[in-house]
Design an enzyme around this catalytic site. Structure first.
Site, PDB file in Angstrom:
ATOM      1  N   GLU A 140       7.782  -8.255  -7.875  1.00  0.00           N
ATOM      2  CA  GLU A 140       6.727  -7.672  -8.450  1.00  0.00           C
ATOM      3  C   GLU A 140       6.546  -8.946  -9.354  1.00  0.00           C
ATOM      4  O   GLU A 140       4.679  -8.244  -9.708  1.00  0.00           O
ATOM      5  CB  GLU A 140       7.517  -6.488  -9.085  1.00  0.00           C
ATOM      6  CG  GLU A 140       8.218  -5.320  -8.056  1.00  0.00           C
ATOM      7  CD  GLU A 140       6.619  -4.947  -6.884  1.00  0.00           C
ATOM      8  OE1 GLU A 140       6.414  -4.959  -6.901  1.00  0.00           O
ATOM      9  OE2 GLU A 140       7.304  -3.549  -5.967  1.00  0.00           O
ATOM     10  N   ASP A 197       7.222  -7.134   5.306  1.00  0.00           N
ATOM     11  CA  ASP A 197       6.103  -7.276   5.365  1.00  0.00           C
ATOM     12  C   ASP A 197       5.442  -8.781   5.139  1.00  0.00           C
ATOM     13  O   ASP A 197       4.989  -8.877   5.239  1.00  0.00           O
ATOM     14  CB  ASP A 197       4.942  -5.956   4.989  1.00  0.00           C
ATOM     15  CG  ASP A 197       5.584  -5.760   3.577  1.00  0.00           C
ATOM     16  OD1 ASP A 197       6.650  -6.123   3.179  1.00  0.00           O
ATOM     17  OD2 ASP A 197       5.062  -5.434   2.651  1.00  0.00           O
ATOM     18  N   GLU A 239       5.239   7.840   3.426  1.00  0.00           N
ATOM     19  CA  GLU A 239       6.082   7.110   3.113  1.00  0.00           C
ATOM     20  C   GLU A 239       6.284   6.500   4.415  1.00  0.00           C
ATOM     21  O   GLU A 239       7.000   4.912   4.816  1.00  0.00           O
ATOM     22  CB  GLU A 239       6.896   6.729   2.721  1.00  0.00           C
ATOM     23  CG  GLU A 239       7.625   5.475   1.261  1.00  0.00           C
ATOM     24  CD  GLU A 239       6.570   4.234   1.339  1.00  0.00           C
ATOM     25  OE1 GLU A 239       7.468   3.457   0.028  1.00  0.00           O
ATOM     26  OE2 GLU A 239       5.410   4.809   1.206  1.00  0.00           O
ATOM     27  N   GLU A 279      -2.212  -0.775   2.540  1.00  0.00           N
ATOM     28  CA  GLU A 279      -1.586  -1.669   3.089  1.00  0.00           C
ATOM     29  C   GLU A 279      -2.846  -1.186   3.997  1.00  0.00           C
ATOM     30  O   GLU A 279      -3.958  -2.271   4.152  1.00  0.00           O
ATOM     31  CB  GLU A 279      -0.381  -1.496   3.188  1.00  0.00           C
ATOM     32  CG  GLU A 279       0.608  -2.623   3.043  1.00  0.00           C
ATOM     33  CD  GLU A 279       0.612  -2.500   1.329  1.00  0.00           C
ATOM     34  OE1 GLU A 279       1.220  -3.082   0.739  1.00  0.00           O
ATOM     35  OE2 GLU A 279       1.051  -0.337   2.028  1.00  0.00           O
TER      36      GLU A 279
END
Length: 581
Positions: A212, A357, A461, A480
């Site tokens: 992050e 991902d 989600e 995304e």
């Protein structure tokens, strides 16, 4: 014998009608026989009459069936001479007055609507940014319930949802720097940069997630520095007197504080969290997700090449190679959680969503930026494994019969389906397919996520594709699907310097703008860390993907380039698949 006479009569009738149609429409508008047949008058009914008696429909590729699959009604237009200009028009333009619902809704994006949506996006950004600056700065983010700022939850260190992201370093201000430039607000960008220089320090007793901190803070600092110092000035004269590479120095300082995560691991895969002041916490766990450990190469690689220090790219690339070497030998798939000391897979689910991902994303984007063939070979092999084991549905996105393509979560060892849900993070994949040249499949998969969005007003989600219902009901503003939409349909803001400058850009996984610059394809050090045994096999080094490095544009028929990207019948099928009707 009577049925034979009837049959012969029908054959003659059909032949006669075909001749009339040919004479009327084939010889052009100057020939008239006094007839005015609607194009859709009865060809489909004739097809029904000429079945073989078994009740089987005629082949779906018959031209009459193709014309009538959308049930176009009567039109008064006749064929006209097709010139250079009319060839660029959709074949559907001959039926403009009789478009089906999907053609009417999705075949155009009027300039007035485009301008309205652009203004709405701008207003949404400033609503968030202005209120953060008013009520929350210099805290990390605005708590919308209490309308006040918040940072790490120091009273509850186990609250990783907050503490992984918030580091007591004005996260939101840093994260939005390059967005201000994309929006054309040079004045506020310069003010925000000066605020960061004057107020931000990473000498904090904050334990944050390496991933992050990398994608949000390091990525934005690097992006903003590059845009600020670009001699081409794609966003105008954004530099200001007295700037002395402070953003780059801050980025370097943060990266140095993240380096302890890569130490004392037997695999080279980093610890998931690090304290910015003291290093890896003594009670740190030895498990990390594939995306978290394998999505550092873009930011770390750019930093290394900007400052001429190979350390950061070296550790990031070593982690990627370590993960790659531990993939399953049979399927070529990786799991989603791994032990950084033993190299054992703790989570064996392989998919495109959470935990995996951006690992795939950064293999391709790293190749685009740095030109390292190793990155592309790994991506090619991973993409092939995904197609072989995760993809379900018909072979072609926009042709044939069967279920729409869908990518499912599977066991990394066997390729068998593990569950029946997908998550919103998977919506990044159509955008990645665009960058890889697999545009047709990108269109079909994007339509699936968009259909879910239409039904619920956002992407849940988690969505259970078998039950046609959400498994996890919240939507944390995931970007995304937005990036995939942008990469597929760049029609939103044509005059933006992002599109008109000489530079080409990619987005980091956190949406930070990075130019594709020849500087990033050069390095001041010799090749290091040669490929270890098992990292790239001979088969992979010679791999030639059928979908890679080529454009699907020249595979698409001329008439389809100017129509809906996905045929209406398939769009309707996808809508039905998610329970829209």
């Amino acid at each position: 014998m009577q049925w034979r006479s009837v049959l012969v009569g029908l054959v003659v009738l059909r032949a006669s009608l075909s001749c009339v149609l040919w004479l009327t429409f084939g010889l052009g508008p100057n020939v008239s026989w006094g007839f005015n047949f609607p194009l859709g008058f009865s060809l489909h009914k004739l097809d029904l009459l000429f079945r073989d008696g078994t009740g089987v429909e005629p082949r779906s590729n018959s031209w009459s069936k193709q014309i009538h699959v959308q049930k176009y009604e009567e039109t008064t237009s006749t064929c006209s001479k097709v010139g250079e200009e009319s060839r660029k028009r959709s074949y559907l333009s001959f039926f403009d007055g009789n478009k089906d619902e999907y053609v009417r809704r999705y075949s155009s994006f009027p300039d007035t609507l485009k301008a309205k949506m652009k203004d709405m996006a701008r207003e949404m950004f400033y609503f968030g940014y202005d209120n953060y600056m008013k009520y929350a700065f210099p805290e990390d983010e605005l708590n919308p319930i209490d309308c006040e700022g918040r940072g790490p939850d120091v009273l509850n260190p186990s609250n990783v949802n907050i503490n992984d992201v918030l580091g007591n370093y004005s996260l939101t201000l840093i994260d939005t720097l390059d967005t201000l430039l994309v929006l054309g607000n040079v004045t506020e960008f310069q003010r925000a940069v000066k605020l960061v220089i004057d107020t931000v320090s990473f000498d904090k007793d904050s334990t944050v997630q390496v991933f992050e901190a990398n994608i949000r803070i390091l990525g934005s600092l690097i992006s903003s520095h590059i845009l600020l110092t670009d001699p081409k000035h794609p966003f105008g004269e954004v530099g200001f007197e007295g700037y002395d590479n402070e953003l780059l120095h801050l980025a370097h300082d943060l990266a140095v504080r993240l380096l302890p995560a890569f130490e004392n691991t037997s695999t080279g895969i980093p610890y998931p969290r690090v304290n910015l002041k003291t290093g890896v916490p003594p009670d740190s766990i030895n498990e990390t997700c594939t995306a978290g450990a394998g999505s550092l190469l873009v930011e770390f690689g750019i930093l290394s090449r900007l400052i001429g220090d190979s350390t950061f790219e070296w550790v990031a690339r070593r982690a990627v190679r370590a993960l790659w070497s531990l993939r399953n030998n049979e399927t070529g798939l990786l799991g989603n959680v791994i032990n950084i000391q033993t190299g054992q897979w703790v989570g064996k689910q392989s998919g495109l969503g959470a935990g995996m991902d951006s690992f795939y994303e950064y293999l391709l984007k790293s190749y685009i930026l740095f030109g390292e063939k190793e990155d592309y070979r790994m991506f090619q092999a991973a993409y092939d494994s995904i197609q072989n084991h995760m993809r379900r549905g018909r072979e072609s996105c926009n042709e044939g019969e069967g279920d729409p393509p869908l990518y499912v979560n599977v066991n990394m060892c066997s390729g068998e389906i593990m569950n029946t849900w997908i998550d919103s993070l998977q919506a990044f994949f159509p955008g990645l397919q665009v960058l890889n040249g697999d545009v047709d499949n990108a269109i079909c998969l994007h339509a699936f996520y968009y259909a879910i969005w239409k039904r619920f007003g956002a992407l849940p989600e988690r969505y259970n594709w078998q039950l046609q219902a959400p498994d996890v009901l919240f939507y944390p503003l995931r970007p995304e699907l937005i990036e995939s939409t942008y990469l597929l349909y760049q029609l939103f803001d044509e005059d933006n310097p992002l599109h008109k400058s000489d530079n080409k850009y990619i987005f980091t996984t956190e949406g930070h703008v990075v130019p594709i610059d020849k500087r990033f394809r050069e390095k001041e050090w010799n090749d290091w860390l040669p490929c270890e045994d098992g990292v790239l096999t001979e088969r992979e080094s010679n791999l030639r993907s059928q979908l890679s490095n080529t454009s699907n544009c020249n595979r698409i028929p001329e008439e389809r380039r100017y129509t809906l990207p996905l045929k209406s019948v398939y769009m309707k099928q996808i809508d039905h698949m998610v329970g829209l009707f």
